[in-house]
Every structure is written in structure tokens, then in C-alpha cells.
Scaffold this motif. Structure first.
Motif, PDB file in Angstrom:
ATOM      1  N   VAL A 213      71.524  10.110  26.098  1.00 13.58           N
ATOM      2  CA  VAL A 213      71.613  11.564  25.932  1.00 13.58           C
ATOM      3  C   VAL A 213      71.598  12.309  27.269  1.00 13.58           C
ATOM      4  O   VAL A 213      71.986  13.471  27.332  1.00 13.58           O
ATOM      5  CB  VAL A 213      70.467  12.090  25.033  1.00 13.58           C
ATOM      6  CG1 VAL A 213      70.604  11.557  23.623  1.00 13.58           C
ATOM      7  CG2 VAL A 213      69.103  11.734  25.615  1.00 13.58           C
ATOM      8  N   GLU A 214      71.152  11.637  28.326  1.00 16.28           N
ATOM      9  CA  GLU A 214      71.068  12.306  29.626  1.00 16.28           C
ATOM     10  C   GLU A 214      72.448  12.385  30.272  1.00 16.28           C
ATOM     11  O   GLU A 214      73.130  11.377  30.460  1.00 16.28           O
ATOM     12  CB  GLU A 214      70.106  11.568  30.554  1.00 16.28           C
ATOM     13  CG  GLU A 214      69.952  12.235  31.919  1.00 16.28           C
ATOM     14  CD  GLU A 214      68.997  11.502  32.842  1.00 16.28           C
ATOM     15  OE1 GLU A 214      69.054  11.752  34.064  1.00 16.28           O
ATOM     16  OE2 GLU A 214      68.197  10.672  32.347  1.00 16.28           O
ATOM     17  N   GLU A 215      72.859  13.593  30.635  1.00 18.53           N
ATOM     18  CA  GLU A 215      74.162  13.800  31.269  1.00 18.53           C
ATOM     19  C   GLU A 215      74.104  13.428  32.749  1.00 18.53           C
ATOM     20  O   GLU A 215      73.101  13.691  33.421  1.00 18.53           O
ATOM     21  CB  GLU A 215      74.606  15.254  31.121  1.00 18.53           C
ATOM     22  CG  GLU A 215      74.834  15.684  29.676  1.00 18.53           C
ATOM     23  CD  GLU A 215      75.305  17.126  29.571  1.00 18.53           C
ATOM     24  OE1 GLU A 215      75.300  17.828  30.619  1.00 18.53           O
ATOM     25  OE2 GLU A 215      75.683  17.544  28.467  1.00 18.53           O
ATOM     26  N   ILE A 216      75.160  12.824  33.231  1.00 17.71           N
ATOM     27  CA  ILE A 216      75.260  12.506  34.658  1.00 17.71           C
ATOM     28  C   ILE A 216      75.524  13.791  35.439  1.00 17.71           C
ATOM     29  O   ILE A 216      76.382  14.599  35.055  1.00 17.71           O
ATOM     30  CB  ILE A 216      76.367  11.472  34.909  1.00 17.71           C
ATOM     31  CG1 ILE A 216      75.938  10.101  34.379  1.00 17.71           C
ATOM     32  CG2 ILE A 216      76.715  11.374  36.392  1.00 17.71           C
ATOM     33  CD1 ILE A 216      76.981   9.015  34.536  1.00 17.71           C
ATOM     34  N   ASP A 217      74.790  13.979  36.516  1.00 21.42           N
ATOM     35  CA  ASP A 217      75.028  15.126  37.386  1.00 21.42           C
ATOM     36  C   ASP A 217      75.028  14.666  38.843  1.00 21.42           C
ATOM     37  O   ASP A 217      74.985  13.461  39.130  1.00 21.42           O
ATOM     38  CB  ASP A 217      73.987  16.230  37.151  1.00 21.42           C
ATOM     39  CG  ASP A 217      72.549  15.761  37.396  1.00 21.42           C
ATOM     40  OD1 ASP A 217      72.350  14.847  38.235  1.00 21.42           O
ATOM     41  OD2 ASP A 217      71.627  16.279  36.748  1.00 21.42           O
ATOM     42  N   SER A 218      75.052  15.610  39.751  1.00 20.45           N
ATOM     43  CA  SER A 218      75.172  15.275  41.177  1.00 20.45           C
ATOM     44  C   SER A 218      73.943  14.561  41.720  1.00 20.45           C
ATOM     45  O   SER A 218      73.993  13.950  42.793  1.00 20.45           O
ATOM     46  CB  SER A 218      75.439  16.542  41.990  1.00 20.45           C
ATOM     47  OG  SER A 218      74.382  17.476  41.799  1.00 20.45           O
ATOM     48  N   ASN A 219      72.829  14.618  41.002  1.00 18.98           N
ATOM     49  CA  ASN A 219      71.581  14.011  41.485  1.00 18.98           C
ATOM     50  C   ASN A 219      71.273  12.665  40.822  1.00 18.98           C
ATOM     51  O   ASN A 219      70.290  12.008  41.159  1.00 18.98           O
ATOM     52  CB  ASN A 219      70.414  14.983  41.238  1.00 18.98           C
ATOM     53  CG  ASN A 219      69.161  14.589  41.985  1.00 18.98           C
ATOM     54  OD1 ASN A 219      69.206  14.327  43.186  1.00 18.98           O
ATOM     55  ND2 ASN A 219      68.038  14.517  41.282  1.00 18.98           N
ATOM     56  N   THR A 220      72.127  12.239  39.882  1.00 18.63           N
ATOM     57  CA  THR A 220      71.822  11.053  39.077  1.00 18.63           C
ATOM     58  C   THR A 220      71.709   9.786  39.916  1.00 18.63           C
ATOM     59  O   THR A 220      70.777   8.987  39.738  1.00 18.63           O
ATOM     60  CB  THR A 220      72.893  10.866  37.983  1.00 18.63           C
ATOM     61  OG1 THR A 220      72.877  12.009  37.120  1.00 18.63           O
ATOM     62  CG2 THR A 220      72.617   9.618  37.159  1.00 18.63           C
ATOM     63  N   ALA A 221      72.633   9.559  40.810  1.00 14.24           N
ATOM     64  CA  ALA A 221      72.611   8.331  41.618  1.00 14.24           C
ATOM     65  C   ALA A 221      71.321   8.235  42.430  1.00 14.24           C
ATOM     66  O   ALA A 221      70.715   7.154  42.531  1.00 14.24           O
ATOM     67  CB  ALA A 221      73.824   8.282  42.539  1.00 14.24           C
ATOM     68  N   LYS A 222      70.888   9.356  42.986  1.00 13.36           N
ATOM     69  CA  LYS A 222      69.651   9.370  43.781  1.00 13.36           C
ATOM     70  C   LYS A 222      68.430   9.178  42.887  1.00 13.36           C
ATOM     71  O   LYS A 222      67.473   8.472  43.246  1.00 13.36           O
ATOM     72  CB  LYS A 222      69.560  10.687  44.544  1.00 13.36           C
ATOM     73  CG  LYS A 222      68.476  10.731  45.608  1.00 13.36           C
ATOM     74  CD  LYS A 222      68.602  12.012  46.426  1.00 13.36           C
ATOM     75  CE  LYS A 222      67.586  12.044  47.555  1.00 13.36           C
ATOM     76  NZ  LYS A 222      67.736  13.276  48.383  1.00 13.36           N
ATOM     77  N   LYS A 223      68.462   9.770  41.707  1.00 14.52           N
ATOM     78  CA  LYS A 223      67.341   9.692  40.773  1.00 14.52           C
ATOM     79  C   LYS A 223      67.076   8.263  40.317  1.00 14.52           C
ATOM     80  O   LYS A 223      65.927   7.830  40.214  1.00 14.52           O
ATOM     81  CB  LYS A 223      67.635  10.580  39.564  1.00 14.52           C
ATOM     82  CG  LYS A 223      66.577  10.577  38.491  1.00 14.52           C
ATOM     83  CD  LYS A 223      66.978  11.504  37.347  1.00 14.52           C
ATOM     84  CE  LYS A 223      65.950  11.498  36.230  1.00 14.52           C
ATOM     85  NZ  LYS A 223      66.361  12.375  35.109  1.00 14.52           N
ATOM     86  N   TYR A 224      68.176   7.510  40.076  1.00 20.47           N
ATOM     87  CA  TYR A 224      68.035   6.147  39.557  1.00 20.47           C
ATOM     88  C   TYR A 224      68.325   5.072  40.610  1.00 20.47           C
ATOM     89  O   TYR A 224      68.394   3.896  40.280  1.00 20.47           O
ATOM     90  CB  TYR A 224      68.960   5.950  38.350  1.00 20.47           C
ATOM     91  CG  TYR A 224      68.525   6.757  37.145  1.00 20.47           C
ATOM     92  CD1 TYR A 224      67.460   6.340  36.365  1.00 20.47           C
ATOM     93  CD2 TYR A 224      69.164   7.953  36.825  1.00 20.47           C
ATOM     94  CE1 TYR A 224      67.047   7.083  35.267  1.00 20.47           C
ATOM     95  CE2 TYR A 224      68.761   8.706  35.736  1.00 20.47           C
ATOM     96  CZ  TYR A 224      67.700   8.260  34.958  1.00 20.47           C
ATOM     97  OH  TYR A 224      67.288   9.005  33.882  1.00 20.47           O
ATOM     98  N   LEU A 225      68.500   5.480  41.867  1.00 21.65           N
ATOM     99  CA  LEU A 225      68.799   4.545  42.955  1.00 21.65           C
ATOM    100  C   LEU A 225      69.978   3.637  42.585  1.00 21.65           C
ATOM    101  O   LEU A 225      69.879   2.410  42.578  1.00 21.65           O
ATOM    102  CB  LEU A 225      67.564   3.705  43.296  1.00 21.65           C
ATOM    103  CG  LEU A 225      66.341   4.477  43.810  1.00 21.65           C
ATOM    104  CD1 LEU A 225      65.195   3.519  44.087  1.00 21.65           C
ATOM    105  CD2 LEU A 225      66.686   5.274  45.061  1.00 21.65           C
ATOM    106  N   ALA A 226      71.093   4.282  42.281  1.00 18.53           N
ATOM    107  CA  ALA A 226      72.308   3.550  41.897  1.00 18.53           C
ATOM    108  C   ALA A 226      73.115   3.245  43.150  1.00 18.53           C
ATOM    109  O   ALA A 226      73.624   4.154  43.818  1.00 18.53           O
ATOM    110  CB  ALA A 226      73.150   4.381  40.926  1.00 18.53           C
ATOM    111  N   PHE A 227      73.212   1.960  43.498  1.00 14.89           N
ATOM    112  CA  PHE A 227      73.888   1.538  44.721  1.00 14.89           C
ATOM    113  C   PHE A 227      75.138   0.736  44.408  1.00 14.89           C
ATOM    114  O   PHE A 227      75.269   0.139  43.337  1.00 14.89           O
ATOM    115  CB  PHE A 227      72.951   0.666  45.574  1.00 14.89           C
ATOM    116  CG  PHE A 227      71.731   1.376  46.060  1.00 14.89           C
ATOM    117  CD1 PHE A 227      71.823   2.335  47.049  1.00 14.89           C
ATOM    118  CD2 PHE A 227      70.488   1.092  45.523  1.00 14.89           C
ATOM    119  CE1 PHE A 227      70.697   2.991  47.504  1.00 14.89           C
ATOM    120  CE2 PHE A 227      69.355   1.744  45.970  1.00 14.89           C
ATOM    121  CZ  PHE A 227      69.460   2.700  46.958  1.00 14.89           C
ATOM    122  N   SER A 228      76.021   0.693  45.398  1.00  9.20           N
ATOM    123  CA  SER A 228      77.152  -0.226  45.324  1.00  9.20           C
ATOM    124  C   SER A 228      76.651  -1.625  45.677  1.00  9.20           C
ATOM    125  O   SER A 228      75.513  -1.806  46.098  1.00  9.20           O
ATOM    126  CB  SER A 228      78.248   0.202  46.302  1.00  9.20           C
ATOM    127  OG  SER A 228      77.724   0.299  47.609  1.00  9.20           O
TER     128      SER A 228
END
Length: 643
Positions: free
Chosen positions: A55-70
Motif C-alpha cells: 500500500v505504500e507509494e514509492i516517492d523520492s525518499n523511498t530508496a533512502k528509507k529502505y536502503l535500496a542499492f544497485s
């Protein structure tokens, strides 16, 4: 070019931490402009239950919030808990973290989850040891899974990989159905235990920050100098864009046997900058050129160190210029487009920003999550985009004036790609060397072998006419030889204006043919032989048009083309063809409209036949050029048929 990537990275690291520079760039919306969501897979340690949250929408802060790395740290390093795909989360990630020892509390929780919710494959490699137990509404997946579990034999690694892809796809379908969205809207996957997202735990975040915190231990043990800046270096690094080699003895320092050492050394600072620069290029400067993935890498020639805002401006400018040069599509009209190109290509790069830069084209093929170099085109002045765009305008003007083609149709480098036959496999080009050489000639504005081009164009027309498959220009519905000939006329004019093939000057002939024919012949600079061939082809086109008007079915392919040998037309075939064309003009009762044109063609051919210079490939090419000519004059709305 490595220095260019390091410079880009160092600009980024002026305003970001190393770990921030490696965060994934997440799209907030899919290709159909639908919102994308975060998928949380939760394991309960108290109950025997897996739940999904989306239900949580992806926004500009999502990658930082969940530490999403390549991907980082080599193909066997999968320790990140937020990814584009669920496949690593439902297989190896938790085991990888458990092995690395995340501390007593988290390790205890990981062990419970692995034992409770995952099957263990003892004979498999560490990477394939664990797989999520599944029970979703998909009989095929459930049956395949049971078979995999029951047959944990020597081929378990291969069986595991095959099934994992199927399970990942099935799980995405299941989640999308549960939340009544499309699978394309599943933008990021992460894991939680008892409702707590692991990526947001302090012990996990500390682990991540420690991973990116530079240490001097390895550098202190290495006496070699950094290959970029000359300071003390370190051998321990791994990157996706392979612009160096360190595993071949022929490239080793002093041809030493321990060739995995000393070949290429980086200090910790340059290593971090190279990682940051590589990540930025992969996300912001990736394009498609000649059917091949390409990175456009700017390189500052002189000026101060780049600031991040300046880097973003230069990146946007490069992408805009490339897009116009590559596709050349514009609905606003020629004059508006010319003004737009002039604005894009003003030399702001030095005057306003204080930088002067060149661009490098790194053309590659993905291989095992790294990249293999296919072509490296260095030190190109960005002004080339300006010349390409203006050449595109000139070529499209010719098509609009003489072929009735709407100006808004695609042009540019992309259209050129579809005029050169390249065998493809799964949508990717196989024999791409010639087309890559052509693009290098274009970007450097150097000469291309015209005879080789003509031979390739003839082959393209043969492929389309005979409906051969397996090429980048394989036949499509409603796209026949006339359309392909227009592509080739565009390519011919485009390359001529750009200076990559010699512009024909013509012989200043006084011809008794339709005015539109005379204008076109003068425009293209045809000499007497080329004009004779062009007129012969034009007459064949008129015959073909009559054949199409009364024919049905396959006959709409214009049977007159069967008179051509697509492997080339020598002088004997030319003489025989001219006779056959004369007879067909009589048979179709249109000789009365084209008698003067036929006479001029015959006169020019007879004048030059004894000293004929054109090759059999050139003969065919100029005949087909005439065959494709429509002779429309904009505003008059009709084909000129009567002399």
C-alpha cells in the motif's frame, strides 16, 4: 575514460555520502503512468504465517528509507534487503546476512525465519542453499516446487535457477492480484520480521554504513600507486563497467604470475569516486544507439572541478541533443525545430559554466550482470549533435518535397540503423561491426566507403522484397520495399550532407523530362550514368503503379521488380532490362506519357555504355532509387504522370 568517470563521481561525492551515491534510482510511476508501490514480505516468528503489504507509494525518499542499492561487491554478494525483484529476497539474501553475522538479536531472528520458512538444499552451492517454501494458487509452480524439493540431486544448482525465475514471476502475479494492481506497479521489494522492516533496523543500517566506510588496512599493505591519482593504492575493488583487465598475465605488471595483483590499483578515494561515477552514468546517461546499449560519458577537457548542479545541467543537455540527433522527431515544423536545435547547441558549456567537455560513447552488451565492450568512441565534440540534427532536417526536406512523406516522421541516427541489414537474435544485433563503424564515422564526421554502403543497402532491399526474416529490418505489415527505399534515400542524403560520403556534383545536363525529375536529379547531383539508371528505375516505378492499381493479392508487390537481379545488374542485364521496360510501357498503355523520359534514358545510356563506370551494385542501387521516386509536389496533391 576512467579519469572521466572518476571526475563525475568526485562531483557527486561533494554533496553526497558514498552510500547515498549508490542508492537505486526508483521510478515512481510505470510506463502507463500508474503509481508504483513498495512490497513488504513479512515473516512471523510467533505464528506460521507470511503476509504481504503493498500500500505504500514509492516517492523520492523511498530508496533512502529502505536502503535500496544497485548490485555491488561481485555477483555472489547479495546482502541488500530492498531490490527491484523478489527473487533474491526469497532465496539467498537472508542466508548471506546470517553468514556475515548481523549481531545476536538479528541473527537469532534470521535463523528462525530460515528454518521455519525456507527449504535447505545441502548439496547446492551457498548461493542456492535456501528457497522460500511456497503455497500459492498456481498449480504449475507448486508442482515444479515439489519436484525440485523431492529431487535434490547433483543438478540442484541449475534446477534451482530455472525454478527461481518462475517462482519470482508467479509471486508477483499473486501479490498484484491480491492488491488489484498490475505487476508493473510493484516497484520495490523488501523483507520484515514480525512487522519490523529489517532494512530500517539500527543493526542492519550500521552494517550498511560500515560496508561503505573506507578503511586504510588494505591500502597500507599495498605499496603500489593508484592508477588514477598516484597515491597509495589498493587491489580490492569490483566494478560493472570493465575498462580494464586484471586477470590476464599478458596485462600484468612485469608479466608476473600473480597477475591478479598490481595490474590496476586504486586508492580508496578514487575507488569511491569510480563507483559513484559508474552508478550515475548507468542511471542518467544510458541510451540506445544502433540497437546496442550505450553510455555517453562526458569528459571535462579544461575548467574547474564539476559541481553536481553543473553535472546535472551537462547531462540534461547531452540527453536532449542526443535524443534530437537519434530520433529527429518533431511535430512543430522545420523552422521551429531549427531554432530549437540552435538553442540546444549554443556553446554554453564553456561560456556560461566555465567548462569545455568532450563526450565518449561506450557501446556494450550486458553479460552476467557486468558489461562487455563492443565499441569505444572517444573524444567527440558535442557539436556533432548539432551537425547531425541539421543533416537530418536536410534529408527529411528531400523526402517531404519529392516523396510526399510527412515531416513529423522519424529520422536521425535511429532511422539510419534500419537501412543497414543486421542479423538479430532475440532483438539484439549479432553482426554489428559494420554498423558500429558507420556510427563512429558519423560521430567523427569521417568518410565511409560508399560502395560498401550501396552493397549493404541493396541487400536491405532484397531482404524486404523477399520477406526474409531474422534481420533488424524484417518485413512488417504495411511496410514494403517502397518504405525501405525511402529509409535508404534518407540515409544517403543524411550521410552526404554530414560529409561522410562524397557529395555528387552532377554533369549540368539539359534534360527533356518532367520538371520535378530535373529538380531531383540536380538536387542529388547525379552524373549521366546515374541519371540514366535513375530514369530507368523511375519508368519501372510507373509500370509498377499501373500493375498495383489493377492487381490483387501478391501481385501488389509490383511484378516488374522481378526483372531485377538483387545481387547486382551488369551491363548485359541493363540492356535487356531497358528493352523489357519499353515493352511493358507499351503493354500497360502508358508509353505515350513517358516516351520522352524513355528517350532521354536511352540517350544517356548509349552515350556512356562503352566506358561504363558504375559497378553492378551501383547499377541496381540507382535503378531502385528511381523506382522509389514518387514525384509529389506539396500543395498540388497529385502524382505527375503526363509530360
Amino acid at each position: 575514460m576512467l579519469e572521466a568517470i572518476v571526475d563525475i563521481g568526485s562531483s557527486i561525492l561533494k554533496s553526497k555520502e558514498v552510500w547515498e551515491s549508490q542508492l537505486l534510482t526508483l521510478n515512481q510511476r510505470d510506463k502507463k503512468d500508474r503509481q508504483k508501490y513498495v512490497v513488504k514480505i513479512d515473516f512471523s516468528t510467533k505464528e506460521d504465517k507470511i503476509t504481504f503489504d503493498c500500500v505504500e507509494e514509492i516517492d523520492s525518499n523511498t530508496a533512502k528509507k529502505y536502503l535500496a542499492f544497485s548490485r555491488m561487491g561481485g555477483p555472489n554478494s547479495r546482502q541488500w534487503l530492498a531490490t527491484h525483484s523478489s527473487s533474491y529476497l526469497i532465496s539467498e539474501v537472508l542466508n548471506q546476512l546470517y553468514i556475515k553475522d548481523m549481531g545476536l538479536e538479528l541473527n537469532t531472528m534470521l535463523k528462525i525465519v530460515l528454518e521455519k520458512y525456507f527449504n535447505k538444499f545441502e548439496k547446492a552451492d551457498e548461493k542456492y542453499k535456501y528457497l522460500l517454501k511456497v503455497d500459492i494458487k498456481d498449480a504449475d509452480i507448486n508442482n515444479t516446487y515439489r519436484s525440485l524439493v523431492d529431487n535434490r540431486g547433483k543438478n540442484v544448482n541449475d534446477d534451482f535457477k530455472k525454478f527461481l525465475a518462475k517462482l519470482d514471476k508467479g509471486l508477483k502475479r499473486y501479490i498484484a492480484d491480491e492488491f488489484e494492481i498490475h505487476t508493473d506497479q510493484l516497484g520495490l521489494f523488501t523483507l520484515s520480521i514480525d512487522g519490523e522492516v529489517i532494512a530500517q533496523r539500527e543493526d542492519y543500517r550500521n552494517y550498511v554504513l560500515n560496508y561503505f566506510t573506507p578503511t586504510n588496512e588494505e591500502a597500507a599493505a599495498n605499496s603500489n600507486s593508484c592508477s588514477i591519482c598516484g597515491s597509495k593504492g589498493c587491489d580490492k575493488f569490483d566494478f560493472d563497467i570493465k575498462l580494464y583487465t586484471k586477470n590476464q598475465i599478458t596485462f600484468s605488471s612485469g608479466l608476473q604470475k600473480n597477475y591478479d595483483k598490481n595490474n590496476f590499483t586504486l586508492c580508496l578515494g578514487c575507488s569511491d569516486s569510480l563507483k559513484a561515477g559508474e552508478k550515475f552514468i548507468k542511471s542518467a546517461l544510458k541510451v540506445r544507439l544502433a540497437g546496442i546499449d550505450t553510455y555517453i560519458i562526458p569528459q571535462i577537457v579544461f575548467g574547474d572541478k564539476l559541481e553536481l548542479s553543473d553535472l546535472e545541467y551537462i547531462t540534461s543537455n547531452i540527453k536532449d541533443r542526443f535524443s534530437q540527433a537519434n530520433y529527429g522527431k518533431n511535430m512543430e515544423g522545420i523552422e521551429v525545430l531549427e531554432n530549437k536545435i540552435e538553442m540546444l547547441c549554443e556553446d554554453k558549456d564553456y561560456d556560461e559554466l566555465g567548462y569545455y567537455y568532450l563526450v565518449n560513447f561506450f557501446m556494450y552488451q550486458a553479460s552476467n550482470q557486468a558489461v562487455k565492450v563492443k565499441k569505444l568512441i572517444r573524444n567527440i565534440n558535442p557539436s556533432i549533435f548539432h551537425y547531425i540534427s541539421l543533416s537530418n532536417i536536410n534529408a527529411k526536406r528531400v523526402l517531404e518535397k519529392y516523396y510526399g512523406e510527412d515531416y513529423s516522421t522519424l529520422g536521425g541516427l535511429n532511422r539510419l540503423y534500419y537501412s543497414i541489414p543486421i542479423s538479430v537474435d532475440g532483438g539484439s544485433p549479432k553482426d554489428f561491426r559494420f554498423i558500429l563503424d558507420i556510427y563512429e564515422n558519423i560521430l567523427t564526421r569521417s568518410k565511409i566507403d560508399k560502395k560498401r554502403l550501396i552493397k549493404a543497402w541493396n541487400k536491405a532491399m532484397k531482404i524486404v522484397y523477399h520477406k526474409q526474416v531474422g534481420y533488424n529490418l524484417s518485413p512488417k505489415e504495411g511496410y514494403g520495399i517502397d518504405s525501405k527505399l525511402r529509409d535508404i534515400v534518407f540515409a544517403y542524403r543524411f550521410l552526404e550532407v554530414l560529409g561522410c560520403i562524397k557529395k555528387e556534383r552532377g554533369d549540368g545536363m539539359d534534360l527533356e523530362v518532367k520538371e520535378v525529375l530535373k529538380e531531383y536529379i540536380e538536387e542529388m547531383g547525379f552524373d549521366q550514368e546515374q541519371t540514366a539508371l535513375f530514369l530507368l528505375g523511375y519508368l519501372m516505378g510507373q509500370i509498377g503503379n499501373k500493375q498495383v492499381k489493377r492487381a490483387v493479392g501478391d501481385a501488389k508487390n509490383k511484378p516488374i521488380l522481378n526483372k531485377l537481379n538483387f545481387n547486382g545488374m551488369d551491363k548485359k542485364r541493363l540492356i535487356r532490362l531497358s528493352t523489357e521496360v519499353f515493352n511493358k510501357l507499351k503493354q500497360e498503355k502508358i508509353l505515350i506519357y513517358h516516351e520522352k523520359t524513355f528517350q532521354e534514358m536511352t540517350r544517356l545510356m548509349n552515350m556512356n555504355l562503352s566506358s561504363w563506370k558504375q559497378s553492378k551494385d551501383e547499377n541496381l542501387f540507382y535503378i531502385l532509387s528511381g523506382f522509389s521516386f514518387k514525384g509529389y509536389i506539396k500543395g498540388e496533391g497529385g502524382e505527375l504522370e503526363n509530360d
